[in-house]
Design an enzyme around this catalytic site. Structure first.
Site, PDB file in Angstrom:
ATOM      1  N   HIS A 276       0.838  -1.216   0.000  1.00 33.63           N
ATOM      2  CA  HIS A 276       0.000   0.000   0.000  1.00 33.63           C
ATOM      3  C   HIS A 276       0.862   1.251   0.000  1.00 33.63           C
ATOM      4  CE1 HIS A 276       0.243   1.027   4.375  1.00 33.63           C
ATOM      5  NE2 HIS A 276       0.216  -0.282   4.587  1.00 33.63           N
ATOM      6  N   ASP A 288       6.157   0.643   6.661  1.00 28.05           N
ATOM      7  CA  ASP A 288       4.710   0.526   6.509  1.00 28.05           C
ATOM      8  C   ASP A 288       4.182   1.644   5.610  1.00 28.05           C
ATOM      9  OD1 ASP A 288       2.080  -0.251   6.888  1.00 28.05           O
ATOM     10  OD2 ASP A 288       1.876   0.708   8.839  1.00 28.05           O
ATOM     11  N   GLU A 322      -4.942   1.899   2.462  1.00 26.09           N
ATOM     12  CA  GLU A 322      -5.028   0.749   3.380  1.00 26.09           C
ATOM     13  C   GLU A 322      -5.167   1.202   4.818  1.00 26.09           C
ATOM     14  OE1 GLU A 322      -3.574  -2.300   6.201  1.00 26.09           O
ATOM     15  OE2 GLU A 322      -2.705  -0.338   5.783  1.00 26.09           O
ATOM     16  N   GLU A 323      -4.477   2.287   5.183  1.00 22.66           N
ATOM     17  CA  GLU A 323      -4.384   2.659   6.580  1.00 22.66           C
ATOM     18  C   GLU A 323      -5.700   3.111   7.200  1.00 22.66           C
ATOM     19  OE1 GLU A 323      -2.127   1.905   8.388  1.00 22.66           O
ATOM     20  OE2 GLU A 323      -0.192   1.978   7.377  1.00 22.66           O
ATOM     21  N   ASP A 350       3.163  -6.341   3.493  1.00 21.30           N
ATOM     22  CA  ASP A 350       2.753  -5.239   4.366  1.00 21.30           C
ATOM     23  C   ASP A 350       3.121  -5.548   5.814  1.00 21.30           C
ATOM     24  OD1 ASP A 350       1.648  -2.910   5.340  1.00 21.30           O
ATOM     25  OD2 ASP A 350      -0.409  -3.663   5.346  1.00 21.30           O
ATOM     26  N   HIS A 420       3.392   2.774  12.640  1.00 16.27           N
ATOM     27  CA  HIS A 420       2.547   3.961  12.855  1.00 16.27           C
ATOM     28  C   HIS A 420       3.210   5.014  13.745  1.00 16.27           C
ATOM     29  CE1 HIS A 420      -1.392   1.473  12.037  1.00 16.27           C
ATOM     30  NE2 HIS A 420      -0.549   1.483  11.010  1.00 16.27           N
TER      31      HIS A 420
END
Length: 453
Positions: A276, A288, A322-323, A350, A420
């Site tokens: 992503h 990520d 995606e997030e 991912d 994140h």
């Protein structure tokens, strides 16, 4: 006698085939480890494009960059798929402190994606610490109303699979605000979902349940969570203050980015490899999922570089959103269905750009059994974990059409150090680990293309 001769011929043919596969897989690894491009592509994506939250200018730049990158590689076709995505913005940097008597102790905090803002003055209230939704519900409205709920259940350190530990803790982040709001809380703060003790708050997506009051919610770092818990034991009536300025804007126009090499024998059978393109806004989104994106493009480059002509069409897909929405993955599957495309397999990266360990597989028992016959070819490259596990969020919607799903599995022990968080930057990616992942994905794509599934 005839049966014996036939068996010997079949055994000889199988041995020759295995040798040919071993040679090609070795070529894949040699090319990737000698001439790999993914690391430099990732450097540009992180340093020149930067954070890429859906709807942002960074996301737009990432679409342009990866489209042009795949065009430069000479893929047979590169195209965009239109996607409407959520557009949440963080705004001015958040602030928070623990208020004990006359003492104010500042703590690191980050609004959760999708949260509302506090008032301009912020929110300050006494704190209720809980480890579970059940514990919160048992307290009831009388004890929770007007308070800030502090969700402080850590990831389980005894689970060797850190994704399993993440799964058992992340509900606090995703649904905590609604659980607290339903009992009259004025705010919710969540312990960062991380395996390390540090001062980096980890953001991530949250959602409000239908009908639940909308209250502001944020994550605090693991060190801050420990500090707040300790202070509450000493001073149960202390207060916590936080202020955040986030807002949700109208949906924005964006795109999935797709590059493909056309199949020579079965062009209508498609194999996808992807990651992503969007990332959270606190950092560069290196693990990520910048890593997964450049690894997917590298798969196609490597197959071209070694002169391999695929039987089936192979696509690299940069999924958007995606997030905080998964709209890119859903849109890709919807278009595949509308266009009557036959996707036989999809591979997603991912889980970070760390050392490869294998692939999780979602498919029928007979399909999984066929994949198990490839273990001997993959074992020399430390790809021992073939079978257990899932596919991936973006390729998940393809399962409804019978597509076999593969989730690339690197070592997970360091992933939640940066997931994140503000430290998910290029400097935390190791080139050799990233390249080994690209080669591993190219190897499984080669076997899927040659033998089908």
């Amino acid at each position: 006698m005839k049966k014996l001769v036939l068996l010997l011929l079949l055994a000889g043919s199988s041995l020759a085939q295995t040798r040919e596969d071993s040679v090609i897989i070795r070529k894949i690894y040699n090319e990737t480890l000698t001439n790999g491009q993914g690391y430099e592509w990732l450097r540009y994506l992180c340093k020149q494009v930067g954070p890429r939250l859906s709807g942002s200018e960074g996301a737009k730049k990432a679409v342009v960059y990866t489209q042009q990158l795949m065009q430069k590689q000479g893929f047979d076709r590169v195209f965009l798929q239109d996607v409407k995505v959520p557009h949440w913005v963080r705004g001015k940097k958040e602030e928070a402190y623990i208020h004990v008597g006359k003492q104010k102790i500042s703590v690191p905090i980050a609004a959760l994606g999708g949260s509302i803002a506090t008032s301009a003055k912020g929110v300050e209230a006494e704190v209720i610490e809980v480890k579970s939704f059940q514990q919160l519900r048992e307290l009831g409205k009388e004890k929770v109303k007007g308070k800030i709920v502090f969700f402080n259940r850590p990831m389980d350190p005894t689970k060797l699979n850190t994704f399993e530990a993440y799964g058992s803790a992340v509900e606090q982040r995703a649904n905590g605000a609604s659980e607290a709001g339903n009992l009259g809380a004025v705010g919710a703060i969540v312990r960062s979902v991380s395996t390390v003790q540090d001062d980096f708050p980890h953001t991530g997506s949250m959602r409000y349940a239908t009908g639940a009051p909308l209250i502001p919610t944020a994550a605090i770092s693991t060190n801050a969570a420990n500090l707040l818990s300790d202070k509450l034991k000493e001073s149960p009536t202390l207060t916590f203050y936080f202020r955040q300025n986030c807002e949700t804007l109208p949906d924005a126009d964006s795109h999935n980015v797709v590059g493909e090499i056309k199949g020579s024998e079965f062009p209508d059978e498609i194999i996808v490899v992807g990651g992503h393109l969007d990332s959270w806004d606190l950092a560069e989104g290196a693990h990520d999922d910048g890593a997964g994106c450049v690894q997917s493009i590298e798969v196609l480059r490597v197959l071209k570089a070694i002169g391999y002509k695929p039987k089936r069409t192979i696509r690299a897909v940069m999924f958007m959103n995606e997030e905080n929405g998964l709209r890119g993955g859903v849109k890709y599957a919807d278009l595949a269905k509308q266009n009557n495309e036959k996707h036989i397999a999809a591979v997603e990266s991912d889980n970070g750009g760390f050392t490869p360990k294998g692939f999780g597989v979602v498919g029928r028992p007979d399909q999984k059994a066929k994949i198990q016959t490839w273990k001997e070819l993959l074992a020399p490259y430390s790809l021992h974990e073939i079978g257990p596990g899932g596919g991936g969020a973006d390729i998940g919607p393809l399962a409804q059409s019978g597509t076999v799903l593969f989730g690339y599995k690197p070592d997970s022990q360091r992933y939640f150090d940066v997931h994140h968080a503000p430290n998910d930057n290029f400097e935390n990616v190791n080139k050799r680990e990233l390249d080994l992942g690209s080669a591993s994905m190219a190897a499984i794509i080669y076997l899927l293309d040659k033998y089908g599934i």
